[in-house]
Design a protein around this motif. Structure first.
Motif, mmCIF file in Angstrom:
data_model
loop_
_atom_site.group_PDB
_atom_site.id
_atom_site.type_symbol
_atom_site.label_atom_id
_atom_site.label_comp_id
_atom_site.label_asym_id
_atom_site.label_seq_id
_atom_site.Cartn_x
_atom_site.Cartn_y
_atom_site.Cartn_z
ATOM 1 N N GLY A 39 3.193 6.467 -0.138
ATOM 2 C CA GLY A 39 2.401 5.506 0.603
ATOM 3 C C GLY A 39 3.308 4.683 1.494
ATOM 4 N N ASP A 40 2.709 3.926 2.374
ATOM 5 C CA ASP A 40 3.468 3.057 3.276
ATOM 6 C C ASP A 40 2.952 1.636 3.116
ATOM 7 N N GLN A 41 3.732 0.808 2.443
ATOM 8 C CA GLN A 41 3.303 -0.568 2.190
ATOM 9 C C GLN A 41 3.270 -1.416 3.453
ATOM 10 N N LEU A 47 -4.969 -1.309 0.722
ATOM 11 C CA LEU A 47 -4.478 -0.050 0.172
ATOM 12 C C LEU A 47 -3.234 -0.241 -0.683
ATOM 13 N N GLU A 62 -4.911 1.482 -3.767
ATOM 14 C CA GLU A 62 -4.317 2.781 -4.051
ATOM 15 C C GLU A 62 -3.335 2.726 -5.217
ATOM 16 N N GLN A 81 7.955 4.783 -1.236
ATOM 17 C CA GLN A 81 7.745 4.257 0.113
ATOM 18 C C GLN A 81 8.144 5.294 1.146
ATOM 19 N N TRP A 84 4.101 6.002 7.253
ATOM 20 C CA TRP A 84 2.790 6.651 7.192
ATOM 21 C C TRP A 84 2.813 8.024 7.859
ATOM 22 N N GLN A 87 4.561 10.972 5.820
ATOM 23 C CA GLN A 87 4.078 11.360 4.495
ATOM 24 C C GLN A 87 3.941 12.881 4.341
ATOM 25 N N ASN A 101 -2.519 7.498 0.718
ATOM 26 C CA ASN A 101 -2.300 6.479 1.736
ATOM 27 C C ASN A 101 -3.337 6.538 2.845
#
Length: 137
Positions: A39-41, A47, A62, A81, A84, A87, A101
């Motif tokens: 995922g991309d924080q 999310l 998520e 991490q 996006w 991924q 994500n």
């Protein structure tokens, strides 16, 4: 919120088949006792986003789903991490087992990745000042 969470839980069974397909050796998930999810924080809530209590941790919708995966599979769900747009590359390079994500299905992605049924549906809208007559519809 309870109804939304029930819908998420109901999708777990349909989601697990893609999880198994994406992890090239499902036994490794159990041997390592972890499932790595990407995922991309930087994208923020709801999310996945840095915890206000401890920025080394993540919170969000998520994160809750990933933790349920872990519970169901009896392994620890670990956040990884990644940007996006990177991924799919992380998935192909086997740095993660699943992308969690907000990736939307499309025919190009379907050629190289399995997908679950949708687990989050959203809509976009424009907002304008009430005293600005530029937008009328």
């Amino acid at each position: 919120m309870r109804a939304s969470f029930a819908v998420v839980l109901a999708t777990l069974a349909s989601v697990l088949s893609p999880v198994r397909a994406l992890a090239d050796d499902f036994d490794d998930v159990h041997k390592s006792q972890r499932i790595l999810w990407g995922g991309d924080q930087e994208g923020g809530g709801p999310l996945v986003f840095p915890s206000p209590r401890d920025p080394r941790l993540v919170e969000g919708f998520e994160v809750d789903i990933a933790n349920r995966f872990g519970e169901y599979l009896q392994v620890k769900a670990e956040f990884t991490q990644g940007q996006w747009d990177r991924q799919p590359d992380m998935l192909k390079a086997k740095k993660i087992h699943i992308i969690l994500n907000g990736y939307e299905w499309n025919p190009v992605r379907a050629e190289t990745m399995e997908s679950s049924i949708p687990y989050y549906v959203y809509g976009l809208q424009l907002l304008a000042r009430k005293d600005d007559g530029t937008l009328t519809s």
